[in-house]
Design an enzyme around this catalytic site. Structure first.
Site, PDB file in Angstrom:
ATOM      1  N   HIS A 321      42.988  37.782  36.297  1.00 18.53           N
ATOM      2  CA  HIS A 321      43.140  38.532  37.548  1.00 18.53           C
ATOM      3  C   HIS A 321      43.006  40.038  37.354  1.00 18.53           C
ATOM      4  O   HIS A 321      42.973  40.550  36.222  1.00 18.53           O
ATOM      5  CB  HIS A 321      44.499  38.216  38.183  1.00 18.53           C
ATOM      6  CG  HIS A 321      45.683  38.653  37.358  1.00 18.53           C
ATOM      7  ND1 HIS A 321      46.084  39.965  37.254  1.00 18.53           N
ATOM      8  CD2 HIS A 321      46.567  37.931  36.608  1.00 18.53           C
ATOM      9  CE1 HIS A 321      47.152  40.046  36.485  1.00 18.53           C
ATOM     10  NE2 HIS A 321      47.470  38.817  36.076  1.00 18.53           N
ATOM     11  N   CYS A 339      49.086  36.284  31.410  1.00 18.55           N
ATOM     12  CA  CYS A 339      47.807  36.238  32.107  1.00 18.55           C
ATOM     13  C   CYS A 339      46.770  37.093  31.382  1.00 18.55           C
ATOM     14  O   CYS A 339      47.095  37.877  30.485  1.00 18.55           O
ATOM     15  CB  CYS A 339      47.965  36.739  33.538  1.00 18.55           C
ATOM     16  SG  CYS A 339      48.937  35.638  34.600  1.00 18.55           S
TER      17      CYS A 339
END
Length: 416
Positions: A321, A339
């Site tokens: 992301h 992440c």
């Protein structure tokens, strides 16, 4: 309409069923020649009204008569296997009857006095006490185009533990594809199965999955429910490799590198999982809160952010992301909570160039290995040998489709 009150015990029963009118008598002018008789008077059937599908149906000849042929046919035109006794005095089904199904029985018999005849009768089977339905995946309600790593999934409505019952489930499942591949089923647990090819799906493949066990006996009192099916297509081969040590992400399409992106992955204590993952979904914007992974609010590690251009790879919350707050660390060090973060522009580009089913492989991280099941699709981390061992049938299968099911040529163009 079939009686759906369940299968009751049936024993020592005989039945009188509707019989078609016998054929007209032959007239050859020779009284010693064969003549037509009503075959219904020459036999008895072991059925009455609704029949327990788990029990065989028998045809027995009356004294002095013999059976010459019996054919039992279902509404789909399939013949139920049966065996005629050597003395031709009885016949019995050896194939399985389906629940909640109407059957037609054609009988030929000889009365032993030069009389021969045919009769057609019918009977129906009871509905199953329990019904097994199958929810098929992936959900093709959208474009129906997936990446080369997408497994097929089946979620059963009832737990199936017995090995033979599991074999019946696999036999009721059909996977066909063009081009054909070699694949196998894997029982994740008592209710869930996954199917994957030995290698990634070929680009442009059209895949069909069907559960066609309607009325089929799976186990005692458990019968297959409604038919279900889905169809999907495989797009371009899109592969992402995230090198946690080099702090970079490389995306390839059909073997060609499209872009290498500086990234940051999980810092010590929150190391990103190693191994092969599959894109599960994409969200234009998603709220991420540390409490969802056990980080108390107000601590030094807590966070609560709206994140853009998020591509999910685990159910526990691992994404690729946009992370504009860590641009200065991207390509240099790992500072995330697990992440893979990148600039907003790069994240949007990545989002636009990937889809559900694409492959994401993390290497050189200090994190644990991606779980095979339960946290997304880690199916490709299981060796092919071990995968096949978890099939109830214990062997791979070919997805060759009959000619009548082959997709039209226009469906086979790869999509990117």
């Amino acid at each position: 309409m079939a009686d759906r009150r369940g299968i009751a015990g049936i024993g020592g029963i005989s039945l009188t069923l509707a019989v078609l009118a016998p054929l007209a008598a032959c007239s050859s002018g020779d009284d010693s020649g064969p003549h037509r008789v009503d075959a219904a008077r020459l036999v008895h059937l072991s059925a009455k009204g609704k029949v327990d599908p788990s029990q065989p149906v028998t045809v027995t000849a009356v004294e002095g008569s013999r059976i010459t042929d019996v054919t039992v046919v279902g509404p789909d035109g399939r013949v139920v296997a049966g065996k005629l006794a050597d003395d031709q005095r009885s016949w019995q089904t050896t194939g399985r009857l389906k629940a909640d199904t109407a059957y037609s029985v054609r009988i030929s018999a000889d009365d032993g006095r030069n009389g021969r005849g045919d009769a057609t009768v019918g009977f129906s089977t009871l509905a199953g006490q329990r019904v097994l339905n199958a929810k098929l995946g992936p959900d093709s309600s959208g474009s129906g185009v997936y990446g080369v790593g997408q497994p097929l999934t089946v979620q059963l409505s009832q737990a199936v533990k017995d090995p033979q019952a599991r074999q019946e489930v696999e036999r009721a499942l059909t996977v066909t594809s063009l081009p054909a591949v070699t694949g196998a089923w894997y029982w994740v647990d008592d209710k869930n199965l996954h199917f994957r090819p030995e290698e990634y799906w070929p680009v442009g493949t059209t895949v069909s999955l069907a559960f066609d066990g309607t009325g089929t006996r799976i186990a005692d009192g458990l019968y297959g429910g409604d038919r279900s099916s889905l169809r999907l297509r495989i797009g371009a081969r899109v592969e992402t490799v995230i090198d946690a040590a080099a702090h970079e992400l490389t995306l390839k399409r059909d073997g060609q590198v499209l872009r290498t992106i500086p990234v940051t992955t999980g810092r010590p204590g929150f190391d990103t999982r190693n191994g092969i993952k599959v894109v599960l979904g994409q969200e234009r914007s998603v709220r991420m809160n540390g409490e969802t992974i056990g980080i108390p609010t107000g601590t030094s590690d807590s966070y609560d952010l709206n994140v853009e251009w998020a591509t999910r790879v685990t159910w526990s919350g691992e994404y690729v992301h946009a992370a504009p707050w860590s641009v200065s660390s991207q390509g240099i060090e790992n500072v995330s909570h697990g992440c893979t973060g990148m600039s907003t522009d790069n994240a949007k580009w990545y989002y636009d160039n990937t889809r559900v089913g694409d492959l994401v492989t993390v290497v050189n991280s200090r994190g644990a290995k991606m779980e095979p099941f339960g946290n997304g699709f880690g199916d490709w981390n299981v060796s092919w040998t071990d995968w096949v061992k978890h099939s109830a049938l214990g062997q791979p299968l070919s997805t060759t489709a009959p000619a009548s099911q082959a997709p039209a040529a226009g469906m086979m163009r790869p999509e990117v």
